[in-house]
Design a protein around this motif. Structure first.
Motif, short mmCIF file in Angstrom:
data_model
loop_
_atom_site.label_atom_id
_atom_site.label_comp_id
_atom_site.label_asym_id
_atom_site.label_seq_id
_atom_site.Cartn_x
_atom_site.Cartn_y
_atom_site.Cartn_z
N GLU A 100 -9.74 -2.87 5.07
CA GLU A 100 -9.57 -1.65 4.28
C GLU A 100 -8.45 -0.79 4.86
N ARG A 101 -8.40 -0.69 6.19
CA ARG A 101 -7.34 0.09 6.85
C ARG A 101 -5.97 -0.55 6.59
N TYR A 102 -5.90 -1.89 6.65
CA TYR A 102 -4.66 -2.61 6.35
C TYR A 102 -4.22 -2.30 4.92
N GLU A 103 -5.15 -2.35 3.98
CA GLU A 103 -4.82 -2.09 2.58
C GLU A 103 -4.38 -0.65 2.36
N GLU A 104 -4.96 0.30 3.11
CA GLU A 104 -4.52 1.70 3.05
C GLU A 104 -3.08 1.82 3.53
N MET A 105 -2.76 1.16 4.65
CA MET A 105 -1.39 1.19 5.18
C MET A 105 -0.43 0.56 4.18
N LEU A 106 -0.83 -0.55 3.57
CA LEU A 106 0.00 -1.23 2.58
C LEU A 106 0.28 -0.33 1.39
N GLN A 107 -0.75 0.37 0.94
CA GLN A 107 -0.58 1.28 -0.20
C GLN A 107 0.29 2.47 0.19
N ALA A 108 0.14 2.99 1.40
CA ALA A 108 0.96 4.12 1.86
C ALA A 108 2.44 3.73 1.91
N GLN A 109 2.72 2.45 2.17
CA GLN A 109 4.11 1.97 2.20
C GLN A 109 4.54 1.41 0.85
N ASN A 110 3.73 1.61 -0.18
CA ASN A 110 4.00 1.10 -1.53
C ASN A 110 4.21 -0.41 -1.55
N GLY A 111 3.54 -1.12 -0.66
CA GLY A 111 3.63 -2.58 -0.63
C GLY A 111 4.93 -3.11 -0.07
N ALA A 112 5.75 -2.22 0.49
CA ALA A 112 7.08 -2.61 0.96
C ALA A 112 7.14 -2.59 2.49
N CYS A 113 8.10 -3.33 3.03
CA CYS A 113 8.35 -3.37 4.47
C CYS A 113 8.75 -1.98 4.96
N ALA A 114 8.27 -1.57 6.12
CA ALA A 114 8.59 -0.25 6.66
C ALA A 114 10.05 -0.12 7.08
N ILE A 115 10.75 -1.24 7.31
CA ILE A 115 12.15 -1.19 7.73
C ILE A 115 13.10 -1.36 6.55
N CYS A 116 13.01 -2.47 5.84
CA CYS A 116 13.99 -2.78 4.80
C CYS A 116 13.55 -2.40 3.39
N GLN A 117 12.31 -1.96 3.24
CA GLN A 117 11.74 -1.56 1.95
C GLN A 117 11.64 -2.71 0.94
N HIS A 118 11.78 -3.95 1.42
CA HIS A 118 11.66 -5.12 0.56
C HIS A 118 10.18 -5.42 0.31
N ILE A 119 9.84 -5.75 -0.94
CA ILE A 119 8.46 -6.15 -1.27
C ILE A 119 8.44 -7.67 -1.27
N PRO A 120 7.74 -8.28 -0.32
CA PRO A 120 7.74 -9.75 -0.24
C PRO A 120 7.06 -10.40 -1.44
N SER A 121 7.53 -11.59 -1.80
CA SER A 121 6.98 -12.26 -2.99
C SER A 121 5.53 -12.67 -2.78
N ASP A 122 5.15 -13.00 -1.53
CA ASP A 122 3.76 -13.37 -1.29
C ASP A 122 2.86 -12.15 -1.08
N LYS A 123 3.45 -10.94 -1.18
CA LYS A 123 2.73 -9.67 -1.03
C LYS A 123 1.96 -9.62 0.28
N PHE A 124 2.55 -10.18 1.31
CA PHE A 124 1.90 -10.20 2.61
C PHE A 124 2.85 -9.63 3.64
N LEU A 125 2.43 -8.59 4.31
CA LEU A 125 3.21 -7.98 5.38
C LEU A 125 2.47 -8.14 6.69
N VAL A 126 3.22 -8.33 7.77
CA VAL A 126 2.58 -8.49 9.07
C VAL A 126 2.43 -7.13 9.74
#
Length: 163
Positions: A100-126
């Motif tokens: 749930e915390r991971y999903e909150e962080m993902l939503q706060a970043q709008n599903g995008a990488c914190a550095i390049c703002q790219h939204i990965p096709s597999d919708k998975f961020l590390v």
């Protein structure tokens, strides 16, 4: 349908399966503390023998157990429930956060990488974290995470390379 229930002194009694199940639930609910205490006492008294029996069983049935476990894993590995459970477990063990915390962080970043703002096709961020303190910094795409790993989390390496 009827089944046999053993009563005192080895006598058997025919009883409806539904009635037997209802009685069993009632009895276990009523005597739960006593049953738990009895079970713990039995285990503590016979602990060494029970563990030895368990080891012997495993040694004697190792191939069968491995095959059964592999068949079970092959059956469940692609189910959404298993994938969610594995992800949740990995996040908890590696980073101490819930899914749930991971999903909150993902939503706060709008599903995008914190550095390049790219939204990965597999919708998975590390999860990016400081290796010395363990503090979580954000969620990154794989290329950005690899890049940070290559410069060893040290901005001076990047600055010296760019100059």
């Amino acid at each position: 349908e009827f089944s046999w229930r053993i009563k005192t002194k080895g006598l058997r009694q025919a009883i409806c399966k539904n009635c037997a199940a209802t009685y069993e639930r009632w009895y276990r609910g009523l005597h739960r503390p006593h049953l738990i205490e009895e079970s713990q006492r039995y285990y503590n008294e016979k602990r060494e023998k029970l563990l030895a029996d368990k080891r012997d069983y495993y040694q004697n049935n190792k191939e069968h157990l491995k095959l059964r476990n592999k068949q079970y894993y092959d059956r469940i590995k692609d189910t959404p429930e298993y994938k969610r459970h594995s992800r949740e477990y990995a996040l908890k063990v590696k980073f101490g956060i819930s899914l749930e915390r991971y999903e909150e962080m993902l939503q706060a970043q709008n599903g995008a990488c914190a550095i390049c703002q790219h939204i990965p096709s597999d919708k998975f961020l590390v999860v990016d974290h400081c290796h010395s303190t363990g503090k979580i910094r954000g969620l990154l795409c794989r290329p950005c995470n690899s890049f940070l790993g290559r410069i060893a989390d040290n901005p001076s390496h990047l600055i010296s390379y760019l100059s």
